[in-house]
Design an enzyme around this catalytic site. Structure first.
Site, short mmCIF file in Angstrom:
data_model
loop_
_atom_site.label_atom_id
_atom_site.label_comp_id
_atom_site.label_asym_id
_atom_site.label_seq_id
_atom_site.Cartn_x
_atom_site.Cartn_y
_atom_site.Cartn_z
CG MET A 62 -1.91 -1.19 1.18
SD MET A 62 -3.44 -0.93 2.10
CE MET A 62 -2.81 -0.67 3.74
N GLY A 63 2.14 1.09 -0.40
CA GLY A 63 3.04 2.24 -0.50
C GLY A 63 3.58 2.65 0.87
CG LEU A 118 7.23 1.48 -0.93
CD1 LEU A 118 7.96 1.30 -2.26
CD2 LEU A 118 6.36 0.26 -0.62
CG HIS A 119 8.68 0.26 5.99
ND1 HIS A 119 8.96 -1.08 6.01
CD2 HIS A 119 7.36 0.37 6.29
CE1 HIS A 119 7.88 -1.75 6.33
NE2 HIS A 119 6.87 -0.90 6.49
CG HIS A 127 7.07 -2.02 2.02
ND1 HIS A 127 6.99 -0.91 2.85
CD2 HIS A 127 5.85 -2.59 2.04
CE1 HIS A 127 5.76 -0.82 3.32
NE2 HIS A 127 5.04 -1.83 2.85
CG ASP A 149 0.80 -7.03 7.98
OD1 ASP A 149 0.25 -6.43 8.90
OD2 ASP A 149 1.56 -6.48 7.17
CD GLN A 202 -1.74 -8.65 4.46
OE1 GLN A 202 -2.57 -7.76 4.58
NE2 GLN A 202 -0.49 -8.40 4.08
O1 PAF Z 1 0.02 -5.65 3.57
C1 PAF Z 1 -0.44 -4.76 2.83
O2 PAF Z 1 0.20 -3.74 2.56
C2 PAF Z 1 -1.84 -4.91 2.27
O3 PAF Z 1 -2.69 -5.51 3.18
C3 PAF Z 1 -1.89 -5.64 0.92
C4 PAF Z 1 -1.38 -7.08 1.04
C5 PAF Z 1 -1.02 -4.89 -0.09
C6 PAF Z 1 -3.31 -5.68 0.38
O4 PAF Z 1 -3.83 -4.41 0.23
#
Ligand code: PAF
Length: 294
Positions: A30-31, A33-34, A37, A150, A153
């Site tokens: 979701m941008g 960035l660090h 990422h 996460d 997730q």
């Molecule tokens: O982890 C994230 O940044 C978001 O949940 C993802 C996986 C890009 C989905 O929007």
């Protein structure tokens, strides 16, 4: 690096990569960035010839009182970082390209989505699963990489990818941390200087509890102590501290298989999450197993 915002040119660019041969890796973000990422991007570069990064702040995974409006957006800086890191393609659709008028389909992954953050943030994982399913269909990668930060997730996406036969290898990448243990997160920017110092109570409490449990300590007592340590350390409230099976995320009351200790807690304007592995001593070689092949 190409930056693409519409589906048609994206499909053309992906077809071009396919025609050249080689594997395609997708890093959904979701941008804002660090280094966390960028560790995903570095791992993706090791595993595939073409790395595609998506940046899309997905409205469907934010609750009505959450921080969708405030979520940090830093497109120019993100683009420069990805370019520098050797990314082949930045997929940056706007909301209309991702969810055209009339969009009515939602992906819901039962069980693994239901506890922990799923209980604290109703609908959140449906939003995540829906957008990730769309990203998988848009980019059609061979592998996709997600941070273990996460962890729920990651478990939801693994389940979805297996259940829906995406044929994509899902790779979990270990959490990047600051020197004092705080997990890197785009939401750390919400912390004031004082809160930032207090926030280290979260990884410390998890580390202490994980060690106690691995050494045979009482699980319920370790969880109670971890919650108390976070509150004493400056957190205003703790949404959960739980020991769960590492694959199913169902709560466990004894340590017989690899488990995960997960927590979410609130400090100032931030809600922070973190997790650590908890592995029975006789299975400690199983600490590292980050990939689920299709
Ligand atoms: O982890 C994230 O940044 C978001 O949940 C993802 C996986 C890009 C989905 O929007």
């Amino acid at each position: 690096m190409q930056t693409i915002r519409q589906l048609k040119p994206l499909r053309k660019a992906i077809a071009g990569f396919r025609a050249e041969g080689g594997r395609i890796a997708l890093v959904p973000t979701m941008g804002a960035l660090h280094a966390g990422h960028m560790a995903l991007v570095a791992e993706a570069r090791k595993r595939a010839e073409y790395v595609v990064v998506s940046i899309f702040v997905n409205p469907k995974q934010f609750g009505p009182n959450e921080d969708f409006g405030a979520y940090p957006r830093r497109t120019a800086k993100d683009t420069a970082m990805l370019n520098e890191a050797g990314v082949a393609l930045l997929w940056m659709p706007d909301a209309e390209a991702m969810y055209p008028a009339g969009h009515a389909t939602s992906v819901s992954v039962r069980e693994v989505s239901e506890g922990l953050d799923g209980a604290a943030r109703p609908g959140h994982f449906d939003g995540v699963a829906t957008v990730v399913a769309k990203l998988f269909n848009q980019v059609r990668p061979d592998i996709a990489l997600f941070g273990e930060k996460d962890f729920q997730q990651l478990a939801v996406i693994r389940r979805m990818a297996a259940d829906l036969d995406f044929g994509i290898e899902i790779v979990g990448v270990p959490t990047e941390r600051e020197e004092d243990g705080l997990a890197l997160s785009s939401r750390n920017v919400y912390l004031t200087e004082a809160e930032r110092l207090q926030a280290r109570a979260l990884p410390r409490a998890l580390g202490t509890a994980a060690a106690a449990i691995e050494n045979g300590g009482d699980i319920a007592e370790a969880l109670t102590r971890a919650e108390a340590a976070m509150l004493e350390g400056g957190f205003e409230s703790v949404d959960y501290v739980a020991l769960c099976d590492a694959a199913t995320l169902q709560p466990v009351t004894s340590l017989e298989r690899p488990a995960r200790l997960l927590a979410a807690a609130r400090i100032g304007a931030a809600r922070l999450i973190d997790n650590v592995p908890v592995v029975p001593k006789n299975l400690s070689a199983m600490r590292v197993n980050h990939s689920s092949k299709p």
